[in-house]
Write an enzyme that holds these catalytic residues in place. Structure first.
Site, PDB file in Angstrom:
ATOM      1  N   HIS A 205     -24.097  19.557  -3.000  1.00 30.47           N
ATOM      2  CA  HIS A 205     -22.967  19.645  -3.944  1.00 30.47           C
ATOM      3  C   HIS A 205     -21.597  19.698  -3.257  1.00 30.47           C
ATOM      4  O   HIS A 205     -20.574  19.732  -3.910  1.00 30.47           O
ATOM      5  CB  HIS A 205     -23.113  20.885  -4.826  1.00 30.47           C
ATOM      6  CG  HIS A 205     -22.805  22.164  -4.104  1.00 30.47           C
ATOM      7  ND1 HIS A 205     -23.681  22.750  -3.226  1.00 30.47           N
ATOM      8  CD2 HIS A 205     -21.702  22.949  -4.101  1.00 30.47           C
ATOM      9  CE1 HIS A 205     -23.145  23.845  -2.733  1.00 30.47           C
ATOM     10  NE2 HIS A 205     -21.935  23.997  -3.236  1.00 30.47           N
TER      11      HIS A 205
HETATM   12  C1  UD1 Z   1     -18.057  26.059  -6.269  1.00 28.54           C
HETATM   13  C2  UD1 Z   1     -17.495  26.747  -5.015  1.00 28.54           C
HETATM   14  C3  UD1 Z   1     -18.456  26.519  -3.863  1.00 28.54           C
HETATM   15  C4  UD1 Z   1     -19.859  26.951  -4.230  1.00 28.54           C
HETATM   16  C5  UD1 Z   1     -20.293  26.227  -5.509  1.00 28.54           C
HETATM   17  C6  UD1 Z   1     -21.657  26.645  -5.962  1.00 28.54           C
HETATM   18  C7  UD1 Z   1     -15.036  26.871  -4.771  1.00 28.54           C
HETATM   19  C8  UD1 Z   1     -13.878  26.276  -4.090  1.00 28.54           C
HETATM   20  N1  UD1 Z   1     -16.208  26.191  -4.645  1.00 28.54           N
HETATM   21  O1  UD1 Z   1     -18.125  24.672  -6.023  1.00 28.54           O
HETATM   22  O2  UD1 Z   1     -18.018  27.257  -2.749  1.00 28.54           O
HETATM   23  O3  UD1 Z   1     -20.728  26.607  -3.180  1.00 28.54           O
HETATM   24  O4  UD1 Z   1     -19.349  26.528  -6.537  1.00 28.54           O
HETATM   25  O5  UD1 Z   1     -22.076  25.950  -7.098  1.00 28.54           O
HETATM   26  O6  UD1 Z   1     -14.894  27.890  -5.392  1.00 28.54           O
HETATM   27  N2  UD1 Z   1     -19.280  22.271 -13.492  1.00 28.54           N
HETATM   28  C9  UD1 Z   1     -20.073  22.217 -14.620  1.00 28.54           C
HETATM   29  N3  UD1 Z   1     -20.634  23.391 -15.043  1.00 28.54           N
HETATM   30  C10 UD1 Z   1     -20.420  24.573 -14.407  1.00 28.54           C
HETATM   31  C11 UD1 Z   1     -19.632  24.589 -13.246  1.00 28.54           C
HETATM   32  C12 UD1 Z   1     -19.063  23.427 -12.798  1.00 28.54           C
HETATM   33  O7  UD1 Z   1     -20.270  21.187 -15.227  1.00 28.54           O
HETATM   34  O8  UD1 Z   1     -20.941  25.597 -14.847  1.00 28.54           O
HETATM   35  C13 UD1 Z   1     -18.653  21.038 -13.009  1.00 28.54           C
HETATM   36  C14 UD1 Z   1     -17.146  21.125 -13.049  1.00 28.54           C
HETATM   37  O9  UD1 Z   1     -16.654  20.752 -14.283  1.00 28.54           O
HETATM   38  C15 UD1 Z   1     -16.759  20.162 -11.940  1.00 28.54           C
HETATM   39  C16 UD1 Z   1     -17.915  20.289 -10.976  1.00 28.54           C
HETATM   40  O10 UD1 Z   1     -19.006  20.844 -11.664  1.00 28.54           O
HETATM   41  O11 UD1 Z   1     -16.721  18.847 -12.431  1.00 28.54           O
HETATM   42  C17 UD1 Z   1     -17.566  21.086  -9.761  1.00 28.54           C
HETATM   43  O12 UD1 Z   1     -17.265  22.403 -10.029  1.00 28.54           O
HETATM   44  P1  UD1 Z   1     -16.255  23.244  -9.071  1.00 28.54           P
HETATM   45  O13 UD1 Z   1     -15.769  24.414  -9.811  1.00 28.54           O
HETATM   46  O14 UD1 Z   1     -15.332  22.325  -8.348  1.00 28.54           O
HETATM   47  O15 UD1 Z   1     -17.019  23.856  -7.968  1.00 28.54           O
HETATM   48  P2  UD1 Z   1     -18.319  23.649  -7.235  1.00 28.54           P
HETATM   49  O16 UD1 Z   1     -18.427  22.293  -6.650  1.00 28.54           O
HETATM   50  O17 UD1 Z   1     -19.381  24.134  -8.160  1.00 28.54           O
END
Ligand code: UD1
Length: 372
Positions: A205
């Site tokens: 991820h």
């Molecule tokens: C975040 C953390 C990372 C951790 C990871 C675990 C930061 C900078 N990054 O990254 O350190 O390893 O979480 O999962 O804090 N999304 C969903 N549903 C959710 C959560 C996210 O659909 O419940 C989607 C968001 O809309 C986005 C993508 O997933 O499009 C990425 O989410 P993001 O908050 O950028 O963080 P992670 O990549 O999950």
């Protein structure tokens, strides 16, 4: 003493659960949970509360989208209101996600002591948002609890006073043991081993691995090769899925034989999958530690790790500058039995949260009673 514990993203829940339990054993401590909302899907958040026996958060800030700046600022604005209303004695943050830094920053500016659990880890890669969150949080925290010796050295190099640094073990392992004990069995029989250890568990991820089309195509190629070796089970992170869909790669993934793509798993389900895998391939931080504890071989597809103990002592193999061939080659060697056994790192014994609470009581309750 009133403590506010911050959770935001998936890797926070298993770290805060044992701390909240340990705080709650003391009548002189009130322990509250604040959820920033950074992760919001049931599979990324709610299921962890349920499986880890965490109570409903006292506050849910609902900040879950936007750029890093928007997310960090949004959490800060909402969390400030909580601190004004609650006036806690301590704010406890864990790990390295945006919620960690955002809440630490608000608390320190309101002169509320900040406790950072899992402090001092450094990948040396400032392109990772987590590395910036770690450095900044450690610089402003009042008490820093660390999981491995290298973290102590990292903090000393950054001129953090020794008195603030405490080597206590790993709260993630507290949670792992808490849940494993309640799973049906800890140790596999030889027959079961043959039956169970016939798949590779894959999680990816990190932006470096899933945000660019060229790298995602390399991921696809790697999966294709690995499935010729063994079945691959791939719980797909929302970020990875969204990017695959945007690039039209989800259909290609769907066509790969011997690949089982599943939604993000609950904590217990994922632990079981890890425990029973022949090999785990990941770019996560926490999974490097969980595989080390479970003594399951792990390949980490990253340029560096902030958790060197998992490579030096544990079962982790760091594979920088990887491609489909190098992953397949190492995976083959491991599956053929040419892998290190690994040991469990010092103090990863299920009692880290108790140690942390003992130290905090000593510093913020007992010393207060003595002084007055
Ligand atoms: C975040 C953390 C990372 C951790 C990871 C675990 C930061 C900078 N990054 O990254 O350190 O390893 O979480 O999962 O804090 N999304 C969903 N549903 C959710 C959560 C996210 O659909 O419940 C989607 C968001 O809309 C986005 C993508 O997933 O499009 C990425 O989410 P993001 O908050 O950028 O963080 P992670 O990549 O999950």
């Amino acid at each position: 003493m009133k403590v506010i514990n911050i959770v935001g993203a998936r890797p926070n829940f298993m770290k805060v659960a044992p701390l909240h339990r340990a705080f709650s054993r003391h009548k002189d401590i009130e322990s509250l949970i604040v959820h920033t909302g950074q992760h919001y899907d049931f599979q990324m958040s709610g299921i962890f509360f349920h499986q880890l026996d965490l109570p409903e958060p006292a506050y849910f800030l609902g900040v879950n989208n936007g750029s890093h700046a928007q997310q960090t600022a949004g959490i800060m604005l909402e969390f400030e209101k909580v601190l004004v209303a609650e006036e806690p004695d301590l704010v406890l943050v864990v790990g390295d996600v945006n919620s960690t830094l955002a809440c630490a920053l608000v608390a320190v500016k309101m002169h509320i002591p900040v406790v950072h659990v899992e402090a001092g880890l450094r990948s040396g890669d400032r392109k990772m948002p987590e590395e910036i969150n770690r450095i900044m949080t450690d610089a402003i925290a009042d008490q820093l609890f660390v999981t491995e010796h290298t973290a102590v050295l990292n903090l000393l190099k950054e001129n953090i006073p020794t008195a603030k640094i405490h080597f206590v073990g790993n709260v993630m392992i507290d949670s792992l043991l808490y849940c494993l004990r309640s799973l049906d069995r800890l140790v596999k029989s030889e027959d079961e081993q043959v039956e169970l250890e016939n798949y590779i568990l894959l999680t990816l991820h990190r932006p470096a691995n899933v945000d660019k089309s060229a790298v995602l195509i390399k991921v696809l190629e790697t999966i294709r090769k690995l499935t010729q070796l063994q079945k691959v089970i791939f719980p797909i992170h929302p970020r990875t899925l969204k990017n695959c869909e945007a690039l039209g790669l989800d259909a290609d993934l769907g066509k790969i034989k011997n690949l089982e793509m599943i939604r993000p798993q609950g904590y217990r389900e994922f632990l079981e999958l890890t425990r029973d895998a022949a090999l785990v391939i990941t770019d996560s931080g926490g999974i490097q530690e969980e595989t080390t504890f479970l003594q399951v071989p792990c390949i980490t597809l990253r340029e560096s790790t902030e958790r060197p103990v998992t490579v030096e002592v544990g079962t982790n193999h760091l594979l920088p500058d990887w491609n489909a061939e190098s992953v397949l080659h190492l995976a083959q060697q491991i599956i053929n039995g040419a892998c290190k056994q690994g040991r469990i790192p010092e103090l990863w014994d299920g009692h880290a949260a108790e140690r942390i609470v003992t130290i905090l009581r000593e510093k913020y309750i007992n010393s207060y009673v003595c002084d007055h």
